[in-house]
Design an enzyme around this catalytic site. Structure first.
Site, PDB file in Angstrom:
ATOM      1  N   SER A 177      31.075   0.936  18.664  1.00 29.32           N
ATOM      2  CA  SER A 177      32.277   1.738  18.461  1.00 29.32           C
ATOM      3  C   SER A 177      32.243   2.597  17.209  1.00 29.32           C
ATOM      4  CB  SER A 177      33.511   0.830  18.443  1.00 29.32           C
ATOM      5  OG  SER A 177      33.364  -0.206  17.506  1.00 29.32           O
ATOM      6  N   HIS A 205      33.525   1.784  25.147  1.00 30.31           N
ATOM      7  CA  HIS A 205      33.225   3.193  24.878  1.00 30.31           C
ATOM      8  C   HIS A 205      32.237   3.815  25.866  1.00 30.31           C
ATOM      9  CE1 HIS A 205      35.487   3.096  21.127  1.00 30.31           C
ATOM     10  NE2 HIS A 205      35.006   1.879  21.006  1.00 30.31           N
ATOM     11  N   LYS A 237      40.716   3.902  26.554  1.00 34.35           N
ATOM     12  CA  LYS A 237      39.836   4.894  25.934  1.00 34.35           C
ATOM     13  C   LYS A 237      39.452   5.953  26.968  1.00 34.35           C
ATOM     14  CE  LYS A 237      39.050   1.834  22.217  1.00 34.35           C
ATOM     15  NZ  LYS A 237      38.502   0.571  21.780  1.00 34.35           N
TER      16      LYS A 237
HETATM   17  C1  PLP Z   1      39.006  -0.610  21.241  1.00 31.78           C
HETATM   18  C2  PLP Z   1      38.021  -1.686  21.490  1.00 31.78           C
HETATM   19  C3  PLP Z   1      38.428  -2.929  21.964  1.00 31.78           C
HETATM   20  C4  PLP Z   1      39.879  -3.302  22.085  1.00 31.78           C
HETATM   21  O1  PLP Z   1      40.472  -2.740  23.191  1.00 31.78           O
HETATM   22  P1  PLP Z   1      42.044  -2.529  23.217  1.00 31.78           P
HETATM   23  O2  PLP Z   1      42.377  -2.363  24.640  1.00 31.78           O
HETATM   24  O3  PLP Z   1      42.308  -1.319  22.381  1.00 31.78           O
HETATM   25  O4  PLP Z   1      42.658  -3.762  22.605  1.00 31.78           O
HETATM   26  C5  PLP Z   1      37.460  -3.856  22.289  1.00 31.78           C
HETATM   27  N1  PLP Z   1      36.159  -3.578  22.115  1.00 31.78           N
HETATM   28  C6  PLP Z   1      35.723  -2.401  21.623  1.00 31.78           C
HETATM   29  C7  PLP Z   1      34.262  -2.171  21.465  1.00 31.78           C
HETATM   30  C8  PLP Z   1      36.649  -1.433  21.282  1.00 31.78           C
HETATM   31  O5  PLP Z   1      36.238  -0.285  20.759  1.00 31.78           O
END
Ligand code: PLP
Length: 387
Positions: A177, A205, A237
């Site tokens: 990330s 991602h 995302k």
């Molecule tokens: C954003 C993210 C999460 C968390 O997901 P949410 O739905 O925002 O709680 C988990 N793992 C990674 C790698 C992330 O970037």
């Protein structure tokens, strides 16, 4: 003095580690209105520009008209609606797995899955740069917690060979990330097989961004459910909605429904959010034009940044971090970019290792080539700063 919270905050300010929120008064997009001012947005994870897509918004509105807003209860009580059920079926088909299970957030999915799969007497192996939710799940699980050097398959092999744990779970981000690079999933899957371990990938991602149909890292590397038994993804995302899921075989999903505490003890996400995700999945699957556009913008940026002599990291994804080192330096660059109309977050410890503060620049299919040029010009101006 016990509970001297103000002192902790003052220290964070002194160390350049204080965090504050900004307030948006617009939808997500290439341009956002932040604290009253329009800025070009280079820090969202809405990689395909779906968070405000008309079809996604329409699906949300139609479902809200039918189901209302709140789901009213947890999935196991009476909060599991036909929209949740349909989204789980769509996610299973999308990922090529037998079944999928929705969680309310990715954070909860990760802590819940890891803690349900391993405990005392077991071992969990995590990449050093894994997302905080994976680390937290591993630490809280009670399993022996081992971190391997970032993407270092040989180091992981060493740790696995030494382990006599009952169950061994290897856990990694698919796309990291804060770095934007990919995990070597083919090698990790082979290692897992050789050591009778399970592999879990968090593809927050990669989903929508990688693979010909947006299937993410698993599709990119061609990993079946046998290679990759625990595939986790998020919907907030690339899918532009909210929530998360795990995909795998029927027994895995049934087991998690019956054991994962963050699944059991929380309210189901609103049915309209599930409906919005279903609309997004269609756009993701058919979104090759969006992915092509994104790729073109990424290449444009990397070419431009290279000719400016900027210290880019080896990433081919929409996450293009610019390593700056010190916290104050990252803050100064972020502030200068904002003055020039670009919103880019300064990422500091503990999100990244100490001394590796950075700008985390992200691109979305909603950007224009001119937006990338604007950012490059602003970055060129930053180079002369002393901070
Ligand atoms: C954003 C993210 C999460 C968390 O997901 P949410 O739905 O925002 O709680 C988990 N793992 C990674 C790698 C992330 O970037």
């Amino acid at each position: 003095m016990p509970f001297d919270l103000a002192a902790v905050l003052a220290q964070k300010k002194a160390d350049g580690l204080y965090r504050r929120r900004r307030t948006l008064s617009s939808a997500q997009g290439a341009r956002v209105v932040v604290d009253g001012r329009e800025l070009l947005n280079f820090c969202s994870n809405d990689y395909l520009g779906l968070a405000n897509h008309p079809e996604v918004v329409a699906a949300f509105q139609q479902a809200a008209a039918r189901y209302g807003v709140g789901s009213g209860a947890s999935h196991l009580v009476c909060g599991h609606s036909a929209e949740h059920e349909a989204l789980e079926a769509d996610l299973a088909a999308f990922t090529g797995r037998e079944r999928a299970l929705l969680f309310s957030t990715g954070y909860m999915a990760n802590t819940g899955i890891v803690q349900a799969l391993v405990g005392r007497g077991d071992a969990v192996f995590e990449d050093r740069l894994n997302h905080a939710s994976l680390i937290d799940g591993g630490l809280a699980s009670g399993a022996q917690f081992q971190r391997y050097r970032h993407n270092d398959v040989a180091h992981l092999a060493e740790l696995l060979a030494k382990s006599s744990a009952d169950k061994k779970l290897i856990v990694t981000d698919g796309v990291f990330s804060m770095d934007g690079d990919l995990a070597p999933l083919v090698e990790l899957a082979a290692l897992a097989r050789a050591h009778d371990a399970w592999l879990m990938v968090d593809d927050a991602h990669g989903l929508g961004v990688l693979g010909g149909q947006g299937g993410g890292a698993a599709e990119h590397f061609g990993l079946s459910a046998r290679d990759l038994p625990v595939l986790m993804g998020t919907l907030g995302k690339g899918a532009g909605a909210f929530g998360a899921f795990v995909a795998g075989d029927d027994v895995l999903v049934d087991y998690l429904i019956n054991t994962a505490r963050p699944y059991i003890y929380t309210t189901a996400l609103p049915p309209a959010v599930a409906a919005a995700s279903r609309a997004s999945l269609v756009l993701l699957r058919d979104g090759q034009a969006l992915r092509d556009r994104l790729r073109e913008l990424i290449l444009l940026f990397r070419d431009g940044a290279r000719s400016l002599g900027l210290d880019l990291m080896p990433s081919t994804t929409p996450i293009q971090p610019l390593l700056l080192g010190g916290n104050e330096r990252a803050l100064a660059w972020s502030a200068a970019l904002e003055q020039k109309g670009c919103l880019v977050g300064a990422i500091r410890p503990p999100t990244v290792p100490a001394g590796q503060a950075r700008l985390r620049i992200t691109f979305t299919a909603a950007h224009q080539r001119a937006d990338v040029d604007h950012l490059l010009q602003a970055l060129a101006d930053c180079r002369g700063m002393t901070a």
